[in-house]
Design a protein around this motif. Structure first.
Motif, PDB file in Angstrom:
ATOM      1  N   ILE A  20     -58.734  52.306  23.188  1.00 42.49           N
ATOM      2  CA  ILE A  20     -58.769  51.444  24.422  1.00 42.49           C
ATOM      3  C   ILE A  20     -57.621  50.453  24.363  1.00 42.49           C
ATOM      4  CG2 ILE A  20     -61.187  51.851  24.536  1.00 42.49           C
ATOM      5  CD1 ILE A  20     -61.905  49.236  23.426  1.00 42.49           C
ATOM      6  N   PRO A  21     -57.020  49.788  25.277  1.00 38.29           N
ATOM      7  CA  PRO A  21     -56.082  49.034  25.381  1.00 38.29           C
ATOM      8  C   PRO A  21     -56.355  47.654  24.592  1.00 38.29           C
ATOM      9  CG  PRO A  21     -56.941  49.042  27.502  1.00 38.29           C
ATOM     10  CD  PRO A  21     -57.660  50.044  26.646  1.00 38.29           C
ATOM     11  N   LEU A  22     -55.729  47.532  23.388  1.00 42.33           N
ATOM     12  CA  LEU A  22     -56.089  46.172  22.492  1.00 42.33           C
ATOM     13  C   LEU A  22     -54.574  45.971  22.094  1.00 42.33           C
ATOM     14  CD1 LEU A  22     -59.307  47.296  20.630  1.00 42.33           C
ATOM     15  CD2 LEU A  22     -59.297  45.414  22.193  1.00 42.33           C
ATOM     16  N   GLY A  23     -54.276  44.646  21.911  1.00 45.87           N
ATOM     17  CA  GLY A  23     -53.384  44.087  21.421  1.00 45.87           C
ATOM     18  C   GLY A  23     -53.716  44.215  19.624  1.00 45.87           C
ATOM     19  N   PRO A  43     -53.397  45.238  29.071  1.00 46.88           N
ATOM     20  CA  PRO A  43     -54.167  45.252  30.212  1.00 46.88           C
ATOM     21  C   PRO A  43     -55.609  45.588  29.909  1.00 46.88           C
ATOM     22  CG  PRO A  43     -52.946  47.628  29.757  1.00 46.88           C
ATOM     23  CD  PRO A  43     -52.507  46.391  28.696  1.00 46.88           C
ATOM     24  N   GLY A  44     -56.018  44.813  29.020  1.00 47.82           N
ATOM     25  CA  GLY A  44     -57.303  44.807  28.329  1.00 47.82           C
ATOM     26  C   GLY A  44     -57.427  43.535  27.475  1.00 47.82           C
ATOM     27  N   VAL A  45     -57.871  43.912  26.179  1.00 47.97           N
ATOM     28  CA  VAL A  45     -58.064  42.325  25.307  1.00 47.97           C
ATOM     29  C   VAL A  45     -57.092  42.411  24.523  1.00 47.97           C
ATOM     30  CG1 VAL A  45     -59.677  41.585  23.394  1.00 47.97           C
ATOM     31  CG2 VAL A  45     -60.684  42.726  25.249  1.00 47.97           C
ATOM     32  N   ALA A  46     -56.150  41.226  24.375  1.00 46.26           N
ATOM     33  CA  ALA A  46     -55.142  41.009  23.734  1.00 46.26           C
ATOM     34  C   ALA A  46     -55.491  40.754  22.149  1.00 46.26           C
ATOM     35  CB  ALA A  46     -54.577  39.661  24.015  1.00 46.26           C
ATOM     36  N   ILE A  47     -56.638  39.981  21.681  1.00 47.99           N
ATOM     37  CA  ILE A  47     -57.143  39.994  20.399  1.00 47.99           C
ATOM     38  C   ILE A  47     -58.480  40.193  20.447  1.00 47.99           C
ATOM     39  CG2 ILE A  47     -57.293  38.563  18.366  1.00 47.99           C
ATOM     40  CD1 ILE A  47     -54.745  36.986  19.281  1.00 47.99           C
ATOM     41  N   GLY A  48     -58.819  41.030  19.701  1.00 45.99           N
ATOM     42  CA  GLY A  48     -60.539  41.567  19.790  1.00 45.99           C
ATOM     43  C   GLY A  48     -60.944  41.237  18.176  1.00 45.99           C
ATOM     44  N   ALA A  49     -62.294  40.706  18.293  1.00 42.49           N
ATOM     45  CA  ALA A  49     -62.794  40.478  16.945  1.00 42.49           C
ATOM     46  C   ALA A  49     -64.253  41.259  17.209  1.00 42.49           C
ATOM     47  CB  ALA A  49     -63.179  39.084  16.570  1.00 42.49           C
ATOM     48  N   GLY A  50     -64.306  42.357  16.167  1.00 45.14           N
ATOM     49  CA  GLY A  50     -65.837  42.946  16.080  1.00 45.14           C
ATOM     50  C   GLY A  50     -65.894  44.044  17.354  1.00 45.14           C
ATOM     51  N   ASN A  94     -52.665  31.794  17.218  1.00 41.70           N
ATOM     52  CA  ASN A  94     -51.906  32.654  17.928  1.00 41.70           C
ATOM     53  C   ASN A  94     -51.526  32.331  19.469  1.00 41.70           C
ATOM     54  OD1 ASN A  94     -52.692  35.221  16.094  1.00 41.70           O
ATOM     55  ND2 ASN A  94     -54.407  34.165  16.249  1.00 41.70           N
ATOM     56  N   ILE A  95     -50.557  33.292  20.034  1.00 42.93           N
ATOM     57  CA  ILE A  95     -50.229  33.148  21.392  1.00 42.93           C
ATOM     58  C   ILE A  95     -50.329  34.059  22.181  1.00 42.93           C
ATOM     59  CG2 ILE A  95     -48.110  32.578  23.000  1.00 42.93           C
ATOM     60  CD1 ILE A  95     -46.960  30.867  20.893  1.00 42.93           C
ATOM     61  N   VAL A  96     -51.091  34.399  23.142  1.00 43.67           N
ATOM     62  CA  VAL A  96     -51.295  35.382  24.054  1.00 43.67           C
ATOM     63  C   VAL A  96     -50.864  34.958  25.447  1.00 43.67           C
ATOM     64  CG1 VAL A  96     -53.246  36.822  25.011  1.00 43.67           C
ATOM     65  CG2 VAL A  96     -53.417  36.021  22.882  1.00 43.67           C
ATOM     66  N   THR A  97     -50.070  36.066  26.091  1.00 43.26           N
ATOM     67  CA  THR A  97     -49.681  35.783  27.317  1.00 43.26           C
ATOM     68  C   THR A  97     -49.660  37.277  28.082  1.00 43.26           C
ATOM     69  OG1 THR A  97     -47.401  36.501  26.482  1.00 43.26           O
ATOM     70  CG2 THR A  97     -47.759  34.229  27.060  1.00 43.26           C
ATOM     71  N   ALA A  98     -49.789  37.102  29.426  1.00 42.68           N
ATOM     72  CA  ALA A  98     -49.688  38.306  30.424  1.00 42.68           C
ATOM     73  C   ALA A  98     -50.820  39.364  30.086  1.00 42.68           C
ATOM     74  CB  ALA A  98     -48.484  38.725  30.647  1.00 42.68           C
ATOM     75  N   SER A  99     -51.893  39.009  29.615  1.00 39.73           N
ATOM     76  CA  SER A  99     -53.182  39.781  29.036  1.00 39.73           C
ATOM     77  C   SER A  99     -54.301  39.671  30.118  1.00 39.73           C
ATOM     78  CB  SER A  99     -53.232  39.722  27.911  1.00 39.73           C
ATOM     79  OG  SER A  99     -52.316  40.038  27.061  1.00 39.73           O
ATOM     80  N   THR A 100     -55.190  40.815  30.341  1.00 34.08           N
ATOM     81  CA  THR A 100     -56.198  40.658  31.048  1.00 34.08           C
ATOM     82  C   THR A 100     -57.365  39.885  30.505  1.00 34.08           C
ATOM     83  OG1 THR A 100     -55.867  42.905  31.859  1.00 34.08           O
ATOM     84  CG2 THR A 100     -58.202  42.087  32.357  1.00 34.08           C
ATOM     85  N   ILE A 101     -57.698  39.976  29.220  1.00 37.19           N
ATOM     86  CA  ILE A 101     -58.445  39.062  28.420  1.00 37.19           C
ATOM     87  C   ILE A 101     -57.821  38.587  27.246  1.00 37.19           C
ATOM     88  CG2 ILE A 101     -60.722  38.982  27.142  1.00 37.19           C
ATOM     89  CD1 ILE A 101     -61.837  41.206  29.073  1.00 37.19           C
ATOM     90  N   GLY A 102     -57.739  37.414  26.944  1.00 37.83           N
ATOM     91  CA  GLY A 102     -56.870  37.010  25.969  1.00 37.83           C
ATOM     92  C   GLY A 102     -57.656  37.158  24.331  1.00 37.83           C
TER      93      GLY A 102
END
Length: 460
Positions: A359-362, A380-387, A400-408
């Motif tokens: 799945i689309p994850l950063g 086009p999904g979660v930029a940083i995911g935990a768990g 962290n810095i998150v830009t131009a993503s669906t969910i930060g």
């Protein structure tokens, strides 16, 4: 979450001093004075000719029966040339194409050819092997052809073995196999191998540096062990591109650099592009480092730390184009303890063409991991995911810095999820800056406002 299967511990098929110009003898001149004659041009040329003739046969391959113009098998002549040179320390090969197989390289020898012009051609079996030898250097030699089920060249149980500026081409299997050896592979060029360019099993200390690897069927470089343990290989400054996954699977193949069961490996400053699955894959490793790599256009996860890993450092890499950028996963089988810092991850694709489970994850992590100081863009999904569901424990997401993503930032809210801390992040997301997740679904759109309702979440 990305699910990948663990690859099996695949068995690798695993001089005499040259005379110089003779000094012209002094003659007694008048009054007994000593004078020296100055050689004229004819004498000088004669001296040079004598020098050439004085070179031992061991340094001149033609003197041992090798014929650059012949299409016949020359294995015996080549073996004789190697043995003849073993007492002198050096064998120089002429330009040409020599069909050989089953050659055994002796110790304490430098064998060198003419760059791009000296080729050893596989004749239905491996060209040669280095077995339990030491202090051997192969330089400026090309290895090419069909060796059947074997590698073009095999290094077995050798120490202080060096290959430099060698070419490996077009074998249906592996280009170079290294097993139970200490070797340096430097500035070599690999292309067109059906399986892997380099396959190392149970290394005793391997340095792979400055090599170029293109168009291989299943892998660029594999550093594997038959049982988990300290390996200590260093893979640095290589250029790898165009790695396919002809062998299929969902992660065993298609990787630029694959580390399996090998501990204390350093993967640094490589340029890796267009791999069907992963640029760098750590599978069940301890204390390994992935730093400073350029990872472009990976079909699945660009940098993967998976299964029973422990102690991964993933730092200062650039990921541009992947279905998932960096995944630190498999808490369910003991995968835990990592630092993910200073990376740039950008341009994640909506899906993977090779693994539909991706799945689309950063950046994604599950257990005992610090995610700090990264920049993530265009996910086009979660930029940083935990768990993932209940698989979450002791994750810190900070600065962290998150830009131009669906969910930060997405944090698992499933029953059983463990502690996570969020602090100092700058987020610009189109749908949700920080969201609570139940697997892939958003269950808490504004987690920052509702964090006090979840005991396992700390926000600073």
């Amino acid at each position: 979450m990305v699910i990948a299967t663990c690859p099996g511990a695949e068995q690798a098929k695993p001089f005499t001093k040259a005379a110089g110009l003779a000094r012209l003898a002094p003659k007694n001149g008048h009054n007994g004075a000593m004078t020296h004659l100055v050689p004229n041009r004819r004498q000088l040329l004669a001296g040079l000719s004598g020098l050439a003739l004085s070179l031992p046969l061991a340094t001149r391959a033609q003197g041992n029966g090798l014929d650059p113009a012949s299409d016949a098998d020359q294995s015996s002549a080549f073996q004789d040339a190697l043995f003849a040179a073993s007492g002198t320390g050096r064998l120089t090969l002429p330009p040409g194409r020599f069909r050989v197989s089953g050659v055994q390289f002796p110790a304490n020898l430098i064998v060198e050819g003419v760059p791009g012009a000296t080729w050893l051609i596989a004749n239905g079996a491996e060209i040669g092997a280095i077995g339990a030898q030491s202090n051997l250097t192969l330089r400026d030699i090309g290895f090419v052809g069909d060796s059947g089920a074997d590698a073009l060249l095999r290094i077995m149980a050798g120490t202080n073995i060096t290959l430099e500026r060698c070419l490996f081409r077009d074998n249906p299997g592996v280009g170079l196999t290294i097993q139970g050896a200490a070797a340096t592979i430097r500035d070599c060029d690999f292309s067109g191998h059906g399986d892997a360019a380099i396959h190392s099993l149970d290394s005793l200390g391997l340095l792979v540096t400055g090599n170029r690897i293109t168009a291989c069927g299943n892998a660029g470089i594999r550093i594997w062990r038959s049982e988990q343990g300290v390996d200590g290989s260093i893979v640095v400054n290589n250029r790898i591109s165009g790695i396919d996954w002809r062998g299929g699977g969902n992660g065993q193949n298609g990787n630029g650099i694959n580390i399996y069961l090998a501990d204390e490996v350093i993967v640094a400053d490589n340029h890796i592009s267009n791999c069907a699955f992963t640029a760098v894959r750590l599978n069940t490793t301890r204390n390994s480092q992935v730093t400073g790599n350029q990872c472009r256009t990976s079909g699945e996860v660009a940098i993967f730390s998976e299964f029973g890993f422990s102690g991964s450092i993933i730092a200062e890499n650039i990921v541009d184009g992947a279905a998932t950028g960096i995944s630190i996963t498999n808490m369910d089988v003991g995968g835990a303890l990592a630092v993910c810092s200073g990376n740039i991850v950008r341009n994640i694709t909506p899906r993977s063409e090779v693994n539909p489970d991706t799945i689309p994850l950063g950046i994604f992590a599950e257990a005992d991991t610090v995610i700090t100081g990264n920049a993530v863009d265009n996910v086009p999904g979660v930029a940083i995911g935990a768990g993932w569901g209940p698989y979450l424990r002791n994750v810190v997401i900070a600065d962290n810095i998150v830009t131009a993503s669906t969910i930060g930032i997405g944090v698992s809210l499933a029953d059983g999820a463990g502690p996570v801390t969020l602090s100092g992040n700058q987020v610009d997301a189109s749908d949700h800056d920080i969201a609570g997740m139940l697997w892939t679904e958003v269950s808490e759109p504004d987690l920052a406002a509702a964090a006090d309702r979840y005991a396992h979440i700390t926000m600073n």
